[in-house]
Scaffold this motif. Structure first.
Motif, PDB file in Angstrom:
ATOM      1  N   ILE A  46       0.885  -1.156   0.000  1.00  0.00           N
ATOM      2  CA  ILE A  46       0.000   0.000   0.000  1.00  0.00           C
ATOM      3  C   ILE A  46       0.919   1.200   0.000  1.00  0.00           C
ATOM      4  O   ILE A  46       1.888   1.245   0.743  1.00  0.00           O
ATOM      5  CB  ILE A  46      -0.860   0.000   1.283  1.00  0.00           C
ATOM      6  CG1 ILE A  46      -1.907  -1.104   1.232  1.00  0.00           C
ATOM      7  CG2 ILE A  46      -1.527   1.338   1.514  1.00  0.00           C
ATOM      8  CD1 ILE A  46      -3.048  -0.824   0.285  1.00  0.00           C
ATOM      9  N   ARG A  68     -15.725  12.745   6.425  1.00  0.00           N
ATOM     10  CA  ARG A  68     -16.192  11.772   5.414  1.00  0.00           C
ATOM     11  C   ARG A  68     -15.102  11.473   4.401  1.00  0.00           C
ATOM     12  O   ARG A  68     -14.948  10.346   3.957  1.00  0.00           O
ATOM     13  CB  ARG A  68     -17.419  12.309   4.684  1.00  0.00           C
ATOM     14  CG  ARG A  68     -18.636  12.346   5.555  1.00  0.00           C
ATOM     15  CD  ARG A  68     -19.776  12.895   4.745  1.00  0.00           C
ATOM     16  NE  ARG A  68     -20.335  11.853   3.927  1.00  0.00           N
ATOM     17  CZ  ARG A  68     -21.473  11.249   4.217  1.00  0.00           C
ATOM     18  NH1 ARG A  68     -22.138  11.601   5.279  1.00  0.00           N
ATOM     19  NH2 ARG A  68     -21.937  10.318   3.445  1.00  0.00           N
ATOM     20  N   GLU A  69     -14.377  12.527   4.061  1.00  0.00           N
ATOM     21  CA  GLU A  69     -13.291  12.355   3.100  1.00  0.00           C
ATOM     22  C   GLU A  69     -12.240  11.400   3.669  1.00  0.00           C
ATOM     23  O   GLU A  69     -11.732  10.520   2.967  1.00  0.00           O
ATOM     24  CB  GLU A  69     -12.687  13.732   2.827  1.00  0.00           C
ATOM     25  CG  GLU A  69     -11.605  13.707   1.798  1.00  0.00           C
ATOM     26  CD  GLU A  69     -11.051  15.103   1.536  1.00  0.00           C
ATOM     27  OE1 GLU A  69     -11.838  16.058   1.425  1.00  0.00           O
ATOM     28  OE2 GLU A  69      -9.814  15.213   1.457  1.00  0.00           O
ATOM     29  N   THR A  96     -13.638   7.932   3.625  1.00  0.00           N
ATOM     30  CA  THR A  96     -13.616   7.406   2.258  1.00  0.00           C
ATOM     31  C   THR A  96     -12.211   6.957   1.876  1.00  0.00           C
ATOM     32  O   THR A  96     -12.021   5.871   1.331  1.00  0.00           O
ATOM     33  CB  THR A  96     -14.090   8.487   1.259  1.00  0.00           C
ATOM     34  OG1 THR A  96     -15.336   8.987   1.709  1.00  0.00           O
ATOM     35  CG2 THR A  96     -14.229   7.928  -0.132  1.00  0.00           C
ATOM     36  N   MET A  97     -11.231   7.786   2.198  1.00  0.00           N
ATOM     37  CA  MET A  97      -9.855   7.430   1.846  1.00  0.00           C
ATOM     38  C   MET A  97      -9.435   6.136   2.534  1.00  0.00           C
ATOM     39  O   MET A  97      -8.737   5.309   1.958  1.00  0.00           O
ATOM     40  CB  MET A  97      -8.894   8.564   2.201  1.00  0.00           C
ATOM     41  CG  MET A  97      -9.030   9.731   1.246  1.00  0.00           C
ATOM     42  SD  MET A  97      -7.881  11.045   1.604  1.00  0.00           S
ATOM     43  CE  MET A  97      -6.639  10.770   0.378  1.00  0.00           C
ATOM     44  N   CYS A 155     -11.444   3.729   3.319  1.00  0.00           N
ATOM     45  CA  CYS A 155     -12.123   2.644   2.598  1.00  0.00           C
ATOM     46  C   CYS A 155     -11.365   2.283   1.325  1.00  0.00           C
ATOM     47  O   CYS A 155     -11.422   1.152   0.862  1.00  0.00           O
ATOM     48  CB  CYS A 155     -13.521   3.069   2.178  1.00  0.00           C
ATOM     49  SG  CYS A 155     -14.706   2.832   3.451  1.00  0.00           S
ATOM     50  N   LEU A 156     -10.709   3.265   0.742  1.00  0.00           N
ATOM     51  CA  LEU A 156     -10.020   3.027  -0.527  1.00  0.00           C
ATOM     52  C   LEU A 156      -8.615   2.485  -0.315  1.00  0.00           C
ATOM     53  O   LEU A 156      -7.897   2.230  -1.271  1.00  0.00           O
ATOM     54  CB  LEU A 156      -9.950   4.313  -1.344  1.00  0.00           C
ATOM     55  CG  LEU A 156     -11.289   4.945  -1.694  1.00  0.00           C
ATOM     56  CD1 LEU A 156     -11.080   6.226  -2.478  1.00  0.00           C
ATOM     57  CD2 LEU A 156     -12.156   3.988  -2.479  1.00  0.00           C
ATOM     58  N   GLY A 157      -8.220   2.344   0.949  1.00  0.00           N
ATOM     59  CA  GLY A 157      -6.931   1.712   1.208  1.00  0.00           C
ATOM     60  C   GLY A 157      -5.913   2.565   1.942  1.00  0.00           C
ATOM     61  O   GLY A 157      -4.784   2.129   2.132  1.00  0.00           O
ATOM     62  N   ALA A 158      -6.307   3.780   2.364  1.00  0.00           N
ATOM     63  CA  ALA A 158      -5.332   4.621   3.070  1.00  0.00           C
ATOM     64  C   ALA A 158      -5.049   4.065   4.462  1.00  0.00           C
ATOM     65  O   ALA A 158      -5.954   3.601   5.142  1.00  0.00           O
ATOM     66  CB  ALA A 158      -5.857   6.045   3.185  1.00  0.00           C
ATOM     67  N   LEU A 159      -3.792   4.113   4.846  1.00  0.00           N
ATOM     68  CA  LEU A 159      -3.410   3.730   6.197  1.00  0.00           C
ATOM     69  C   LEU A 159      -3.464   4.963   7.098  1.00  0.00           C
ATOM     70  O   LEU A 159      -3.439   6.084   6.611  1.00  0.00           O
ATOM     71  CB  LEU A 159      -1.973   3.199   6.198  1.00  0.00           C
ATOM     72  CG  LEU A 159      -1.733   1.832   5.581  1.00  0.00           C
ATOM     73  CD1 LEU A 159      -0.243   1.624   5.329  1.00  0.00           C
ATOM     74  CD2 LEU A 159      -2.244   0.745   6.514  1.00  0.00           C
ATOM     75  N   PRO A 180     -13.138   4.401  10.269  1.00  0.00           N
ATOM     76  CA  PRO A 180     -13.805   4.722   8.993  1.00  0.00           C
ATOM     77  C   PRO A 180     -15.334   4.609   9.063  1.00  0.00           C
ATOM     78  O   PRO A 180     -16.036   5.394   8.427  1.00  0.00           O
ATOM     79  CB  PRO A 180     -13.221   3.696   8.021  1.00  0.00           C
ATOM     80  CG  PRO A 180     -12.514   2.684   8.829  1.00  0.00           C
ATOM     81  CD  PRO A 180     -12.139   3.335  10.118  1.00  0.00           C
ATOM     82  N   VAL A 181     -15.824   3.669   9.844  1.00  0.00           N
ATOM     83  CA  VAL A 181     -17.282   3.488   9.939  1.00  0.00           C
ATOM     84  C   VAL A 181     -17.932   4.741  10.519  1.00  0.00           C
ATOM     85  O   VAL A 181     -18.923   5.260   9.999  1.00  0.00           O
ATOM     86  CB  VAL A 181     -17.628   2.266  10.804  1.00  0.00           C
ATOM     87  CG1 VAL A 181     -19.123   2.160  11.000  1.00  0.00           C
ATOM     88  CG2 VAL A 181     -17.077   1.006  10.185  1.00  0.00           C
ATOM     89  N   LEU A 208     -17.600   7.843   8.169  1.00  0.00           N
ATOM     90  CA  LEU A 208     -18.511   7.850   7.020  1.00  0.00           C
ATOM     91  C   LEU A 208     -19.928   8.180   7.429  1.00  0.00           C
ATOM     92  O   LEU A 208     -20.703   8.701   6.640  1.00  0.00           O
ATOM     93  CB  LEU A 208     -18.499   6.491   6.332  1.00  0.00           C
ATOM     94  CG  LEU A 208     -17.276   6.218   5.471  1.00  0.00           C
ATOM     95  CD1 LEU A 208     -17.283   4.797   4.983  1.00  0.00           C
ATOM     96  CD2 LEU A 208     -17.217   7.188   4.307  1.00  0.00           C
TER      97      LEU A 208
END
Lengths: 236, 203
Positions: free
Chosen positions: B10, B101-102, B105-106, B108-112, B195-196, B199
């Motif tokens: 990643i 939220r941003e 979202t990040m 969720c897309l794989g950001a650590l 993240p939950v 979001l």
């Protein structure tokens, strides 16, 4: 050997403590999802759909039980491996689209490829192709605020596909769309499921989404009430 | 088909973080200019005082006399820098809150976590570089104007170039250190967001 099931949950439970009271958002869910299947999860709000989603998506950890994705027990993964799973194996589609407002459609779609370590030019190229697939090749440099709701959801779908995940998780993807746009979005997701073999799990209230599903799961109070094929579900 | 062991990587390089940070500052300028103002003002005050000190020293060498910057003025600078740090922290906390939220979202897309930390830190460092340089310029002008009431103009021309360069270096360095320190807590908070929950957040 690869298992026929891409996702398996065993006795999956998630409890929350709210004000000293224990809420059983999920209470022992056993579910097996086949590769390439299109599965809808239906149930009233508070039935545990979203919690189940978060568990499968590696966004939340179970209180009890386990989630196995592609033969890997998700609860055994560390933060790095979980991020990798979210990045490469799973594509998320949300009811509220969750596009990044400051980025253009193209940049939004290319974002997951950055985390995946794809070189920038290649990532942008991929993003362009995916935006074309969802019919937005004329809107590459538009910001989310310059796009209609349906177009935003298309961008979100392109973004979900960016790293060629094997699973698409869609949480009420048509919840904020009108009937006509919703149908278009459903057809698009179904099409991707058919042509690319991506496994789709969609939480929904939308009858149209049930129509295209291979199986429908009815949830109530954190448990699976019944699992039906599409024909049986539509009869009700 | 036999598959080799997948190498799981990643990435979010410093170059990516700089590109994202720069874009964010540009596109959210209404928010970032508050941080920029805080940095600029603090550093401007700092530079004014140290320039004044430097000019006084040159003046003393040329003409003699005992003009000097008072100790309490250094305390004032110290306090103003603390005020800057607090306002940067405050603005950054609001920025994190606006971007819940941003961030979710990040993730969720794989950001650590470390990527989110990096992103916010880089943003504040870019602002610090700009703010530090601006503050240096404002401080120079302000000190020249205020000193010109007391000492003759040729003193400014006599001041060695090394004084300017050293002070520019100090101003920018101080600005980067202070901004990074001020952003550490907000950035850490952003990085640790679940993240939950992020979001689910509605502004």
């Amino acid at each position: 050997m690869k298992s026929d099931y891409i996702i398996e949950t065993e006795n999956l439970a998630r409890y929350y403590e709210v004000g000293g009271e224990i809420i059983k958002a999920l209470n022992g869910v056993d579910l097996k999802v086949r590769r390439g299947e299109y599965l809808s999860i239906v149930g009233p709000s508070g039935s545990g759909k979203t919690t189940l989603f978060n568990m499968i998506g590696g966004l939340d950890r179970p209180t009890r039980g386990r989630v196995v994705i592609d033969g890997v027990d998700v609860s055994q993964l560390d933060a790095y491996e979980l991020a990798w799973l979210r990045c490469r194996k799973i594509g998320y589609i949300f009811q509220t689209f969750n596009l990044i407002e400051t980025l253009t459609a193209l940049e939004n779609v290319a974002l997951p490829t950055i985390f995946a370590g794809v070189p920038r030019a290649e990532g942008t190229k991929k993003a362009e192709i995916f935006l074309k697939t969802v019919g937005l090749d004329q809107r590459l440099n538009h910001k989310p605020s310059e796009l209609s709701a349906g177009q935003q959801q298309r961008v979100a779908i392109a973004r979900a596909m960016a790293n060629d995940p094997s699973i698409i998780l869609a949480d009420e993807p048509t919840g904020n769309l009108d009937l006509h746009t919703g149908t278009e979005i459903i057809n698009l997701i179904r099409d991707l499921n058919k042509t690319r073999g991506m496994t789709v799990i969609a939480a929904t209230h939308d009858l149209k989404m049930i129509e295209v599903s291979d199986r429908v799961i009815w949830m109530r109070d954190g448990e699976i009430e019944k699992i039906e094929t599409e024909e049986a579900a539509l009869k009700e | 088909m036999k598959r080799g062991k997948e190498v799981k990587t990643i990435k979010f390089s410093w170059a990516d973080a700089f590109r994202f940070g720069y874009d964010n500052i540009k596109r959210r300028f209404h928010r970032t200019r508050i941080v920029l103002a805080a940095v600029t003002l603090g550093i401007a005050f700092f530079s004014t005082l140290y320039f004044t000190d430097a000019f006084f020293k040159v003046y003393a060498q040329m003409e003699g006399g005992s003009l000097r910057v008072e100790n309490y003025q250094y305390w004032l600078v110290f306090v103003s820098l603390i005020v800057s740090v607090v306002s940067i922290t405050n603005s950054m906390l609001i920025a994190v809150y606006e971007r819940y939220r941003e961030i979710g979202t990040m993730k969720c897309l794989g950001a650590l976590d470390q990527h989110i930390l990096k992103l916010f830190l880089v943003e504040s460092i870019i602002l610090a570089l700009v703010g530090g340089t601006l503050g240096f310029g404002v401080g120079l002008v302000a000190s020249v104007i205020s000193c010109s009431f007391i000492i003759s103009f040729k003193v400014f021309l006599q001041a060695p170039i090394s004084v300017f360069l050293t002070l520019l270096g100090e101003a920018v360095f101080l600005s980067v250190i202070l901004s990074a320190a001020a952003t550490l807590y907000p950035a850490y908070k952003a990085a640790k967001l679940n993240p939950v929950e992020a979001l689910r957040h509605e502004i």
